[in-house]
Write a protein that holds these residues in place. Structure first.
Motif, PDB file in Angstrom:
ATOM      1  N   LYS B 598      67.990  28.700 -69.532  1.00 58.14           N
ATOM      2  CA  LYS B 598      67.014  27.610 -69.621  1.00 58.14           C
ATOM      3  C   LYS B 598      66.432  27.504 -71.038  1.00 58.14           C
ATOM      4  O   LYS B 598      66.217  26.408 -71.558  1.00 58.14           O
ATOM      5  N   ILE B 599      66.197  28.653 -71.636  1.00 61.28           N
ATOM      6  CA  ILE B 599      65.606  28.668 -72.986  1.00 61.28           C
ATOM      7  C   ILE B 599      66.474  27.884 -73.961  1.00 61.28           C
ATOM      8  O   ILE B 599      65.979  27.105 -74.778  1.00 61.28           O
ATOM      9  N   PHE B 600      67.784  28.103 -73.829  1.00 58.33           N
ATOM     10  CA  PHE B 600      68.684  27.335 -74.700  1.00 58.33           C
ATOM     11  C   PHE B 600      68.692  25.871 -74.308  1.00 58.33           C
ATOM     12  O   PHE B 600      68.668  24.987 -75.156  1.00 58.33           O
ATOM     13  N   ASP B 601      68.682  25.637 -73.007  1.00 52.93           N
ATOM     14  CA  ASP B 601      68.783  24.255 -72.527  1.00 52.93           C
ATOM     15  C   ASP B 601      67.571  23.420 -72.920  1.00 52.93           C
ATOM     16  O   ASP B 601      67.712  22.249 -73.278  1.00 52.93           O
ATOM     17  N   ILE B 602      66.406  24.012 -72.848  1.00 50.64           N
ATOM     18  CA  ILE B 602      65.200  23.225 -73.179  1.00 50.64           C
ATOM     19  C   ILE B 602      64.862  23.329 -74.669  1.00 50.64           C
ATOM     20  O   ILE B 602      63.789  22.961 -75.124  1.00 50.64           O
ATOM     21  N   LYS B 603      65.814  23.887 -75.411  1.00 49.26           N
ATOM     22  CA  LYS B 603      65.674  23.990 -76.870  1.00 49.26           C
ATOM     23  C   LYS B 603      64.458  24.803 -77.303  1.00 49.26           C
ATOM     24  O   LYS B 603      63.765  24.471 -78.256  1.00 49.26           O
ATOM     25  N   GLN B 604      64.196  25.856 -76.565  1.00 54.11           N
ATOM     26  CA  GLN B 604      63.145  26.768 -76.995  1.00 54.11           C
ATOM     27  C   GLN B 604      63.714  27.986 -77.717  1.00 54.11           C
ATOM     28  O   GLN B 604      62.975  28.830 -78.177  1.00 54.11           O
ATOM     29  N   PHE B 605      65.035  28.039 -77.815  1.00 50.67           N
ATOM     30  CA  PHE B 605      65.610  29.124 -78.607  1.00 50.67           C
ATOM     31  C   PHE B 605      65.467  28.779 -80.085  1.00 50.67           C
ATOM     32  O   PHE B 605      65.750  27.659 -80.509  1.00 50.67           O
ATOM     33  N   ASP B 606      65.001  29.741 -80.856  1.00 50.89           N
ATOM     34  CA  ASP B 606      64.814  29.521 -82.293  1.00 50.89           C
ATOM     35  C   ASP B 606      65.728  30.464 -83.066  1.00 50.89           C
ATOM     36  O   ASP B 606      65.476  31.657 -83.152  1.00 50.89           O
ATOM     37  N   MET B 607      66.781  29.901 -83.617  1.00 49.17           N
ATOM     38  CA  MET B 607      67.731  30.714 -84.385  1.00 49.17           C
ATOM     39  C   MET B 607      67.113  31.189 -85.695  1.00 49.17           C
ATOM     40  O   MET B 607      67.585  32.143 -86.303  1.00 49.17           O
ATOM     41  N   ALA B 608      66.035  30.517 -86.096  1.00 49.79           N
ATOM     42  CA  ALA B 608      65.494  30.780 -87.437  1.00 49.79           C
ATOM     43  C   ALA B 608      64.494  31.922 -87.492  1.00 49.79           C
ATOM     44  O   ALA B 608      63.996  32.237 -88.558  1.00 49.79           O
ATOM     45  N   ASN B 609      64.200  32.520 -86.356  1.00 50.47           N
ATOM     46  CA  ASN B 609      63.226  33.609 -86.451  1.00 50.47           C
ATOM     47  C   ASN B 609      63.623  34.779 -85.547  1.00 50.47           C
ATOM     48  O   ASN B 609      64.386  34.630 -84.590  1.00 50.47           O
ATOM     49  N   GLU B 610      63.071  35.929 -85.846  1.00 47.48           N
ATOM     50  CA  GLU B 610      63.598  37.174 -85.330  1.00 47.48           C
ATOM     51  C   GLU B 610      63.403  37.437 -83.839  1.00 47.48           C
ATOM     52  O   GLU B 610      64.290  38.026 -83.205  1.00 47.48           O
ATOM     53  N   PRO B 611      62.255  37.081 -83.241  1.00 52.81           N
ATOM     54  CA  PRO B 611      62.010  37.607 -81.885  1.00 52.81           C
ATOM     55  C   PRO B 611      63.148  37.343 -80.911  1.00 52.81           C
ATOM     56  O   PRO B 611      63.466  38.200 -80.077  1.00 52.81           O
ATOM     57  N   ASP B 612      63.794  36.189 -81.017  1.00 59.16           N
ATOM     58  CA  ASP B 612      64.788  35.853 -79.991  1.00 59.16           C
ATOM     59  C   ASP B 612      66.227  35.912 -80.488  1.00 59.16           C
ATOM     60  O   ASP B 612      67.148  35.468 -79.795  1.00 59.16           O
TER      61      ASP B 612
END
Lengths: 745, 745
Positions: B598-612
């Motif tokens: 879901k995180i990827f689907d709702i575009k809450q994944f952030d490739m630009a920062n470390e936590p995820d």
């Protein structure tokens, strides 16, 4: 006491002698009161300095509104003002008796309790000032700390006595007298700091020549903690929102990093469980931190505060003992020896102990085997201070001339107003020629005379790009500067005086054409003589008198067309080399004498500035009127020179006012600088013995005596028992005589 | 060519080998494109640097409104932005891929014609940029000057080709990327300059820790003229009336004096009668000018620009050749080797060539026989960059750990975000423990392990005055930080991750009680799990859920209660050490997998920062879902990493994003830092050969192969021909194996 006295006489070191016998009788150095001139804009400082020293320590009390004379509120040129009450440190390099702010930096300040770095908060009132030769002490009220100070030539030594508890020694590199800012500092260890402070822009001029004073400070006890502080200006851009520290002071604890900034300093902190003293030695250099460290180590290495004090005291006593006075009151001796002391501060030593110094323009480091002198306020000092040095300290005068010729080599020009190897071009005229000619014609000739002569001619003759003589082209064409030039009358007179000195040099060197040419040039002031006013008056470029013209204008340093720091009255007689010509111009002795007297009567005589300081002696040029000089000189001495902070008429002008006093109290005056003659008035002591330097003079001593201590006019002047026909005596006759005796009615 | 080839093979020096054969085939260092990451806030710079070098040169194009991204108009952390067009110099020390402005100082700039010192006036557009390993060149349009740049470890070398006429080389010590100001400079001679520049206040923090970069610049040709300039702020007090120069620039010609100030610089001027080149070497040091000079002389002494370039190129090639890839496109090799290059910039060398370096807090100068590393952005780098270093460059990793332990000795604490011996305390958590445990458990053990363990425990257990773990008391009491603390959820998770690493260390050391205690601590994030939201959620001090709560809040670095640089989605799965526990918490594999997807689907994944950034690998924890990791990783690589200036997803974070790429393209990922395991996806090359360091590993190489270049799911993973049962492999198994083979469907 007899026993002690014998030991003393057996002592190997001459310098020891003075210090030891000091415990039995007052020596010349005991009469010095360094507080004289610390008020009334005298601009001297009360702290310790060695003769012609590079380092000196002055209490610094000109910051903060608590002080009536606040440094930034006016044109203030001294680190200390006697009336001020709020002390914010002790500056380690200082100028004495100058008219523009500079130096007064590297401020040491003892405090107690929590470290406070804002001088407005850490400053304190003070009490129990004691100022004497090579020593100054004061109690800092707020902290119950006693500060004591002495100095060797390149090292200031401070001793602080702290109460029990936390004590701090601040070294403030932000606050200072100079208008320059910028410093660098690095704590090397818990007993050592190194750094530099920018100074310069003397007289608000030539900021591009601002220069560094390097220093190394060594502490006798290691600090428990130390640190560096830095104030930064408040940033106002976009990024300010993220700078929680914006505009706040930064405290950098126990760091050994280099810190630079306009407002920085260090603190050394101690925890004492009883009363303790800390000594701080600060070596300075104008070349490098390394040299400052070498100066410190070689001059004061393992010496204690007391050792340094004794040595410097003895050095002073030796110098001051070159003139011994007898008779006269205690107060007279105080003002006399303090004046002599003040003539021995500038010019001062610029070279480090290894001989290195920054050349003029600071494009190279030079090296000397002798002394490189600096602080040549020549517009002032050519008049009497250098002639005094030629007489009493000819070796120093010789080294000063050599320094001037080095500057010529480095810079292409003789100095005008040189300050720590910057040429400030302050004031007008071309006075170096007069100083050199005066010394040379008095027999100081151990320098490259032809180079000096060439340098004089260059300054006098090069029309284009001549920084010494602006307006030279017009001067040569017309004999004077027009009002197109600043201070046109004053400058014309100064050029005349220099040309006269060059003429004398030319004559001595057998350069007849030059002699004629320059002698003629020296009289051109006459073209500015206004017969109606009996004054010199500015002319405009078309040759007409400048209108409107108020001879009284120009008091208190107000701008005045035609004149520099004075008015028409104060420049009317500033042609000492041609007083006879002036008398003729004016229409004879009586007119001359009346006009001269008028200046005093209408209160246009200014004792506080140079152009007219020879005036009181000019009555000697009028037969039968010489008593007026005698009376006037005595009156002026009594009126303006006293044993008190206000005891100088104004700026000491690096010893010029003091040299006037020294000569005036001895009863002779170098009336026409360049011309090796003295004019005579009544000595203010029964006997004055001047020790002559055998390297330059034949006799060991020359003595000036007065027959009695009375107000009577001089009725006879004898040289070696033979009556003199005039009130003038040649330098050669004087130094080769034995006794100049003044006999009053 | 054969002849040449033979000569090459006979060459004695291994490093020569690479450079020479470079003319025949593309070597790893030929694939580096330093322009990658110079846009899209990647914050890398395109200029030359040696592997882990102290000095580097970057074109500086972030000053002046001509540039769309102006350094003072926003939070900008790089000296160069690819889209900007107005160049104002070449900075000699730079940070790569950081999120805060610092360094970017000591700006060299060639100009022609009259000397102009205002960067807004002397700046120029530029063209023909060429950026490659150890070399950058550019044409400076306004002056028709070509600039070429290379660097050794501590020396930047610039070569300017000037047209006929007057040419100038400016060294601007005012302008810079850092928000600090203050510099000192001294022209030593017509071929040498020395000085320092203050830098620091990284992330607008700890200005009291601002520190100096010292430098010495040597020019291959003596200047005809030189000088120093200084801008001073406009003074506005009473004295301003006398300062004709107030607020104006000061030009100080041919001076060798020390100048300090916030806005100063030097110019070296040449008169060329034909096209000429000048080389400028600038040695830097964080200890002293003397060390900067020694660095310059020992590293580059009599070497030409080309010599230095060749040596540094070869050094890079040797480092980059530790991983050899086969198959894959040219572009894939470019992004791969550029990423590897970016992981080899920070941490970088802090010590001078004589071993000296400033200790943390700068109260002492330390000395090392090895390498003292600096720039530890540990919140970023613990996740993959240090694990990569442990695998490929274990000696460097060992020296990094030794450096961290030196910091502990000096400062009492392991580093958090160390920058040139200042501890910036930027970001949250206690990541040093993870870095050390990870390396130690991978077999890098040539450091004082017990000291390291003790240091970890101190950071984890000392409740009072603990700068690493604020809120530790509450964390220990409740298992989490409440909203009384900034970033309470994020910090809790970071502490958990560190505690897990400490637990693993304790276990390895046989410290059973510690193991149990820390393992238990590492799971306390579970108390922040909100079953309804299936997310971690902040709690207030009274234990209640924080209200109102928006899981989507916190995009684009907006402040967000409970979270640091992210939101609840980006932290929900940041418990790599306990994914199995999280799955259980969530209610099983499917819920977990759905929520992750879901995180990827709702575009809450952030490739630009470390936590995820580990999220795409987490599908590997769900049997049968591993293909999602394979697809997601490939998708992300293709979407965010490209051979173009925008080819990084955002800040490189001192190589963290690049390390992600390196691992991801190799097909393994250190999924749970501290835990010596890798998880496997599809390699993006046919064959990856990792050369192992024989000082730390038994095998010479380890190889990762993919069976074919296809998009097919992995159907089997083999280690030395033997099928693995999972998508995870222990580090020991991996490095002691020979080939890890991935076989797709």
């Amino acid at each position: 006491m007899i026993f002690n006295s014998k030991i003393t006489q057996a002592a190997c070191f001459f310098s020891m002698l003075f210090f030891s016998i000091n415990t039995f009788a007052q020596q010349p150095a005991d009469f010095v009161n360094p507080l004289i001139g610390t008020s009334n804009y005298g601009a001297t400082f009360p702290g310790p300095i060695a003769p012609r020293g590079m380092a000196s320590i002055s209490p610094f009390n000109v910051a903060g509104r608590q002080n009536s004379l606040e440094k930034d509120s006016q044109w203030l040129s001294n680190p200390y003002v006697n009336e001020n009450t709020f002390l914010t440190g002790f500056s380690q390099v200082n100028l004495s008796g100058v008219g523009c702010p500079d130096l007064g930096v590297i401020l040491l300040m003892p405090t107690t309790g929590a470290v406070e770095t804002n001088h407005l908060k850490y400053g304190s009132t003070y009490s129990k000032e004691l100022a004497k030769t090579a020593y100054y002490s004061v109690n800092i009220d707020k902290y119950k700390v006693k500060g004591e100070f002495t100095a060797s030539k390149r090292v200031g030594v401070s001793r602080f006595t702290f109460p029990k508890g936390q004590s701090n020694i601040l070294l403030n590199l932000g606050l200072g007298l100079t208008n320059e800012e910028g410093a660098m500092v690095k704590v090397v260890s818990s007993t050592e700091i190194e750094g530099m402070r920018s100074v310069g822009s003397f007289c608000y001029n030539s900021p591009e020549d601002a220069y560094p004073v390097y220093f190394v400070a060594k502490f006798s006890k290691p600090a428990n903690h130390f640190g560096v502080w830095k104030n930064t200006p408040k940033y106002e851009g976009t990024e300010a929102q993220w700078m929680g520290y914006n505009g706040k002071i930064r405290m950098m604890k126990n760091t050994i990093k280099t810190v630079v900034g306009d407002s920085i300093g260090t603190y050394f902190t101690y925890q004492f469980d009883k009363e303790e003293t800390v000594e701080v030695k600060i070596g300075v250099s104008y070349v490098s931190i390394q040299n400052a460290r070498e100066n410190l180590e070689k001059e004061t290495g393992y010496k204690s505060f007391d050792d340094v004090y004794k040595e410097t005291f003895n050095e002073w006593n030796e110098e001051l003992s070159k003139i011994l006075v007898e008779g006269g009151s205690y107060q007279d001796k105080v003002i006399f020896y303090t004046a002599l002391y003040h003539t021995l501060i500038h010019p001062n030593t610029l070279n480090d102990i290894n001989g290195e110094f920054p050349q003029i323009k600071r494009s190279k480091i030079g090296k000397t085997l002798g002394t490189r002198y600096t602080v040549f306020s020549l517009w002032d000092t050519y008049r009497n201070m250098h002639p005094l040095t030629s007489l009493v300290y000819p070796k120093q005068q010789s080294d000063m001339i050599k320094s001037m010729l080095q500057m010529y080599d480095e810079n292409g020009w003789l100095p005008k107003w040189e300050l720590n190897s910057t040429e400030t071009f302050t004031m007008v005229g071309d006075p170096a020629s007069i100083v050199i000619a005066d010394a040379c014609l008095k027999g100081i000739q151990d320098f490259d005379i032809y180079k000096a002569y060439h340098a004089m001619l260059k300054g006098a003759d090069q029309i284009e790009e001549n920084p010494l003589r602006p307006g030279l082209k017009e001067y040569l064409q017309k004999g004077y500067l027009s009002t197109n030039y600043h201070g046109s009358v004053s400058t014309t007179e100064e050029y005349n005086a220099s040309d006269y000195a060059i003429a004398l040099m030319a004559k001595a060197l057998g350069e007849k054409e030059d002699y004629k040419r320059f002698y003629k040039r020296s009289l051109s002031y006459q073209k500015l003589y206004d017969k109606d006013l009996k004054l010199l008056r500015p002319r405009t470029a078309d040759g007409k008198w400048y209108e409107p013209f108020d001879p009284n204008a120009g008091a208190n340093f107000q701008e005045n067309v035609g004149f520099i720091e004075g008015n028409a009255w104060q420049y009317a007689f500033m042609v000492s080399h041609d007083i006879k010509g002036l008398i003729k111009l004016m229409g004879g002795d009586k007119v001359f004498s009346d006009q001269l007297q008028k200046i005093f009567d209408i209160k246009q005589f200014d004792m506080a500035n140079e152009p007219d300081i020879a005036y009181p002696y000019l009555f000697n040029y009028v037969k039968g009127e010489e008593w007026k000089s005698q009376e006037m000189v005595k009156k002026l001495v009594r009126e303006y020179f006293r044993n008190e902070p206000k005891g100088l008429p104004g700026n000491d002008d690096t010893g010029t006012m003091s040299a006037w006093l020294v000569y005036s109290m001895m009863g002779i005056y170098p009336i026409s600088p360049g011309d090796p003659i003295y004019t005579v008035t009544t000595p203010m002591f029964d006997k004055v013995t001047i020790k002559l330097d055998s390297r330059y003079y034949n006799k060991e001593n020359v003595v000036i005596e007065r027959a009695m201590n009375s107000d009577g006019k001089i009725k006879e002047i004898q040289l070696n028992g033979k009556t003199l026909n005039s009130f003038f005596i040649n330098h050669d006759d004087f130094v080769n005589g034995t006794t100049l005796k003044v006999i009053q009615e």
